[in-house]
Design a protein around this motif. Structure first.
Motif, PDB file in Angstrom:
ATOM      1  N   PHE A 100       0.839  -1.205   0.000  1.00 34.19           N
ATOM      2  CA  PHE A 100       0.000   0.000   0.000  1.00 34.19           C
ATOM      3  C   PHE A 100       0.874   1.256   0.000  1.00 34.19           C
ATOM      4  CE2 PHE A 100      -1.958   3.528   2.255  1.00 34.19           C
ATOM      5  CZ  PHE A 100      -3.152   3.686   1.545  1.00 34.19           C
ATOM      6  N   ILE A 101       1.869   1.263   0.894  1.00 30.32           N
ATOM      7  CA  ILE A 101       2.721   2.453   1.027  1.00 30.32           C
ATOM      8  C   ILE A 101       3.491   2.713  -0.261  1.00 30.32           C
ATOM      9  CG2 ILE A 101       4.794   3.334   2.215  1.00 30.32           C
ATOM     10  CD1 ILE A 101       3.622   2.052   4.765  1.00 30.32           C
ATOM     11  N   LYS A 102       3.992   1.626  -0.871  1.00 26.17           N
ATOM     12  CA  LYS A 102       4.791   1.802  -2.088  1.00 26.17           C
ATOM     13  C   LYS A 102       3.947   2.246  -3.280  1.00 26.17           C
ATOM     14  CE  LYS A 102       8.599  -1.199  -0.770  1.00 26.17           C
ATOM     15  NZ  LYS A 102       8.963  -2.616  -0.692  1.00 26.17           N
ATOM     16  N   SER A 103       2.693   1.796  -3.307  1.00 24.05           N
ATOM     17  CA  SER A 103       1.888   2.107  -4.493  1.00 24.05           C
ATOM     18  C   SER A 103       1.037   3.369  -4.328  1.00 24.05           C
ATOM     19  CB  SER A 103       0.991   0.921  -4.839  1.00 24.05           C
ATOM     20  OG  SER A 103       0.096   0.704  -3.759  1.00 24.05           O
ATOM     21  N   PRO A 112       2.473   8.750   0.329  1.00 26.67           N
ATOM     22  CA  PRO A 112       2.485   7.797   1.435  1.00 26.67           C
ATOM     23  C   PRO A 112       1.740   8.357   2.655  1.00 26.67           C
ATOM     24  CG  PRO A 112       4.631   8.835   1.184  1.00 26.67           C
ATOM     25  CD  PRO A 112       3.810   9.280   0.031  1.00 26.67           C
ATOM     26  N   PRO A 113       1.254   7.465   3.509  1.00 31.46           N
ATOM     27  CA  PRO A 113       0.584   7.952   4.715  1.00 31.46           C
ATOM     28  C   PRO A 113       1.577   8.694   5.621  1.00 31.46           C
ATOM     29  CG  PRO A 113       0.921   5.585   4.830  1.00 31.46           C
ATOM     30  CD  PRO A 113       1.309   6.003   3.459  1.00 31.46           C
ATOM     31  N   ASN A 126      12.771   4.319   3.024  1.00 35.02           N
ATOM     32  CA  ASN A 126      12.903   5.752   3.315  1.00 35.02           C
ATOM     33  C   ASN A 126      11.620   6.408   3.805  1.00 35.02           C
ATOM     34  OD1 ASN A 126      15.616   6.281   2.899  1.00 35.02           O
ATOM     35  ND2 ASN A 126      15.328   6.261   0.671  1.00 35.02           N
ATOM     36  N   PHE A 127      10.805   5.624   4.479  1.00 33.97           N
ATOM     37  CA  PHE A 127       9.600   6.202   5.066  1.00 33.97           C
ATOM     38  C   PHE A 127      10.009   7.214   6.131  1.00 33.97           C
ATOM     39  CE2 PHE A 127       6.233   6.040   8.353  1.00 33.97           C
ATOM     40  CZ  PHE A 127       5.148   6.424   7.577  1.00 33.97           C
ATOM     41  N   THR A 128       9.418   8.398   6.074  1.00 33.76           N
ATOM     42  CA  THR A 128       9.815   9.424   7.047  1.00 33.76           C
ATOM     43  C   THR A 128       8.628   9.925   7.867  1.00 33.76           C
ATOM     44  OG1 THR A 128       9.572  11.083   5.344  1.00 33.76           O
ATOM     45  CG2 THR A 128      11.806  10.269   5.740  1.00 33.76           C
ATOM     46  N   GLY A 129       7.540   9.164   7.823  1.00 35.83           N
ATOM     47  CA  GLY A 129       6.377   9.565   8.608  1.00 35.83           C
ATOM     48  C   GLY A 129       6.507   9.135  10.060  1.00 35.83           C
ATOM     49  N   SER A 130       5.380   9.079  10.720  1.00 32.82           N
ATOM     50  CA  SER A 130       5.372   8.725  12.138  1.00 32.82           C
ATOM     51  C   SER A 130       4.669   7.394  12.355  1.00 32.82           C
ATOM     52  CB  SER A 130       4.638   9.802  12.929  1.00 32.82           C
ATOM     53  OG  SER A 130       5.261  11.038  12.746  1.00 32.82           O
ATOM     54  N   ILE A 131       4.974   6.808  13.491  1.00 31.21           N
ATOM     55  CA  ILE A 131       4.385   5.508  13.817  1.00 31.21           C
ATOM     56  C   ILE A 131       3.832   5.513  15.232  1.00 31.21           C
ATOM     57  CG2 ILE A 131       5.151   3.203  14.521  1.00 31.21           C
ATOM     58  CD1 ILE A 131       6.254   2.663  12.025  1.00 31.21           C
ATOM     59  N   ILE A 132       2.701   4.846  15.401  1.00 37.40           N
ATOM     60  CA  ILE A 132       2.216   4.540  16.747  1.00 37.40           C
ATOM     61  C   ILE A 132       2.189   3.024  16.848  1.00 37.40           C
ATOM     62  CG2 ILE A 132       0.214   4.571  18.286  1.00 37.40           C
ATOM     63  CD1 ILE A 132      -0.480   7.346  17.181  1.00 37.40           C
ATOM     64  N   LEU A 133       2.818   2.481  17.870  1.00 41.46           N
ATOM     65  CA  LEU A 133       2.887   1.031  18.026  1.00 41.46           C
ATOM     66  C   LEU A 133       1.719   0.527  18.858  1.00 41.46           C
ATOM     67  CD1 LEU A 133       6.676   0.938  18.946  1.00 41.46           C
ATOM     68  CD2 LEU A 133       5.682   0.395  16.722  1.00 41.46           C
ATOM     69  N   ILE A 134       1.178  -0.598  18.408  1.00 45.64           N
ATOM     70  CA  ILE A 134       0.069  -1.193  19.148  1.00 45.64           C
ATOM     71  C   ILE A 134       0.462  -2.604  19.514  1.00 45.64           C
ATOM     72  CG2 ILE A 134      -2.376  -1.788  19.100  1.00 45.64           C
ATOM     73  CD1 ILE A 134      -2.583  -0.028  16.589  1.00 45.64           C
ATOM     74  N   SER A 135       0.213  -2.987  20.728  1.00 43.98           N
ATOM     75  CA  SER A 135       0.565  -4.354  21.079  1.00 43.98           C
ATOM     76  C   SER A 135      -0.101  -4.818  22.350  1.00 43.98           C
ATOM     77  CB  SER A 135       2.078  -4.468  21.235  1.00 43.98           C
ATOM     78  OG  SER A 135       2.407  -5.771  21.631  1.00 43.98           O
ATOM     79  N   GLY A 136      -0.163  -6.122  22.491  1.00 45.08           N
ATOM     80  CA  GLY A 136      -0.625  -6.699  23.729  1.00 45.08           C
ATOM     81  C   GLY A 136       0.549  -6.945  24.673  1.00 45.08           C
ATOM     82  N   GLU A 137       1.755  -6.636  24.196  1.00 42.49           N
ATOM     83  CA  GLU A 137       2.950  -6.843  25.023  1.00 42.49           C
ATOM     84  C   GLU A 137       2.966  -5.855  26.190  1.00 42.49           C
ATOM     85  OE1 GLU A 137       5.240  -9.217  24.390  1.00 42.49           O
ATOM     86  OE2 GLU A 137       4.012  -9.823  22.687  1.00 42.49           O
ATOM     87  N   ASP A 138       3.807  -6.145  27.161  1.00 38.81           N
ATOM     88  CA  ASP A 138       3.878  -5.204  28.274  1.00 38.81           C
ATOM     89  C   ASP A 138       4.646  -3.956  27.841  1.00 38.81           C
ATOM     90  OD1 ASP A 138       6.832  -5.312  29.413  1.00 38.81           O
ATOM     91  OD2 ASP A 138       6.246  -7.321  28.756  1.00 38.81           O
ATOM     92  N   GLU A 139       4.539  -2.939  28.647  1.00 38.83           N
ATOM     93  CA  GLU A 139       5.101  -1.642  28.279  1.00 38.83           C
ATOM     94  C   GLU A 139       6.613  -1.673  28.074  1.00 38.83           C
ATOM     95  OE1 GLU A 139       4.061   1.972  29.915  1.00 38.83           O
ATOM     96  OE2 GLU A 139       1.944   1.500  30.188  1.00 38.83           O
TER      97      GLU A 139
END
Ligand SMILES: [Mg+2]
Length: 407
Positions: free
Chosen positions: A46-49, A53-54, A79-92
């Motif tokens: 999706f990002i490449k096409s 990009p988001p 070379n993605f330069t956007g931002s990320i929010i991580l989601i997980s069931g893992e501990d902090e």
């Protein structure tokens, strides 16, 4: 300024109901351009096409085929330069480690959400995202040629921005750090991560540094005329410390500007390996003998900050933002911050905390007896002409802060 609602957000999670839940929450927050993918590979496709990009990716770390870490690695390679929010069931703790892992790439991590994702927490993180957007938006995939960087240096397209440093105890201003930007005629303001490495790799770094230093000395003189004493800090590259003539050229610039070495601090960071400790030591020691102040920058990052401390005659230690912001609430960060403080004390160095972003950070510095602070809580980097007005504003805030502290 509500146009951030037009930003493109991609949500990647293998669980369909999570995609639905988060998508709904984002729509409710007013974001209309939300896309979803059920796995890492489809996310990358999706990002490449996508035509553009988001700007933000919400990423589930635990996915069956391509896990989140692997996805991020591909993202960095693309070379993605956007931002990320991580989601997980893992501990902090795990999430914090992943966050750390990412700081070496150009991807900004806004933070993490623990499953089950609460809309309020999502809202908070996305709100943190806004300020980054204008700066990050333009840092798209476009890269620059060596020739264009060389032209920028000679056509005076480089502009110094200045970020103030203040005493923690009194709030008094102690100086400013010089942060270079490229005022590109077509692309607007370009951040140094997009042209300094190019200069470093193509023998342009000394020229680039001279341009920055010349401008900083000129601005220092301008502020003096306005009755302001604002010593300047200037970032050096390890590449500057390969050429024995570098120190002489800098002394020459200081003399030409009619300034004194005591008002100059050179910040050194080990973003790349020192090729010859002997040459670097020679140059740094000569600066020191001429009363130029030396600072070890981004302390705690890189691979041999401690050996640098051992080898070079630093006056000042700047603790990296990564160990300052939020350290009041994080045991690990707090331990590293305190250790750096103790180290600076024992070595009789001035300690500066970078990345002071809010009152909680500021209070930690005050309570722990840190010398100086720098960060968004005090001021963002600004053009030279904005500095006098900021100084006047800060005087009012400073009094309030000192008054609050003595209550
Ligand atoms: Mg610096």
């Amino acid at each position: 300024m509500d146009d951030h609602k037009d930003f493109r957000i991609l949500v990647i999670d293998d669980e369909a109901f999570m995609l639905k839940l988060i998508g709904k929450a984002l729509h409710r927050l007013g974001y209309s351009q939300v896309f979803t993918c059920s796995g890492g590979q489809s996310g990358l496709d999706f990002i490449k096409s996508a035509p553009s990009p988001p700007q933000l990716v919400l990423l589930d770390l635990n996915m069956p085929q391509m896990d989140g870490i692997e996805f991020i690695r591909h993202l960095a390679d693309a070379n993605f330069t956007g931002s990320i929010i991580l989601i997980s069931g893992e501990d902090e703790r795990t999430l914090q480690s992943v966050e750390k892992l990412l700081t070496s790439s150009r991807i900004t991590v806004l933070g993490y959400l623990v499953k089950p994702v609460k809309p309020a927490a999502l809202k908070l993180l996305i709100e943190r995202w806004r300020p980054f957007v204008s700066a990050r938006q333009q840092s798209s995939i476009k890269t620059y040629s060596v020739e264009s960087v060389s032209r920028a240096i000679h056509n005076a397209e480089l502009v110094n921005y200045y970020q103030p440093k203040v005493q923690v105890a009194s709030g008094e201003i102690v100086g400013v750090e010089t942060l270079v930007r490229w005022q590109h005629p077509a692309d607007g303001l370009i951040y140094p991560d997009r042209f300094v490495p190019l200069a470093e790799n193509n023998n342009l770094i000394d020229e680039l540094s001279y341009a920055i230093i010349r401008q900083a000395l000129g601005d220092l003189g301008g502020w003096q005329l306005a009755g302001l004493s604002l010593p300047v800090s200037i970032n050096l590259s390890m590449e500057n410390l390969k050429n024995l003539d570098f120190a002489d050229a800098v002394f020459e610039l200081i003399a030409q500007a009619g300034q004194s070495a005591e008002d100059i601090t050179l910040e050194v960071t080990e973003s790349r390996l020192v090729q010859s400790i002997k040459v670097a030591l020679d140059i740094l020691t000569r600066f020191k003998l001429k009363r130029v102040n030396l600072s070890i920058d981004d302390f705690g990052t890189g691979h041999s900050s401690l050996s640098q401390l051992r080898d070079f005659p630093f006056d000042e230690l700047k603790v990296d933002r990564g160990f300052v912001h939020g350290a009041w609430a994080n045991k690990k960060l707090h331990a590293i911050y305190s250790a750096s403080l103790g180290l600076a004390r024992q070595l009789e160095m001035t300690i500066v905390a970078e990345g002071v972003e809010d009152l909680d950070d500021w209070n930690l510095l005050r309570q722990s007896g840190c010398d100086q602070a720098q960060g968004y809580f005090i001021a963002r980097p600004m053009p030279a002409q904005d500095v006098p007005a900021w100084v006047a504003d800060w005087e009012i805030r400073r009094r309030e802060l000192v008054a609050q502290a003595s209550e």
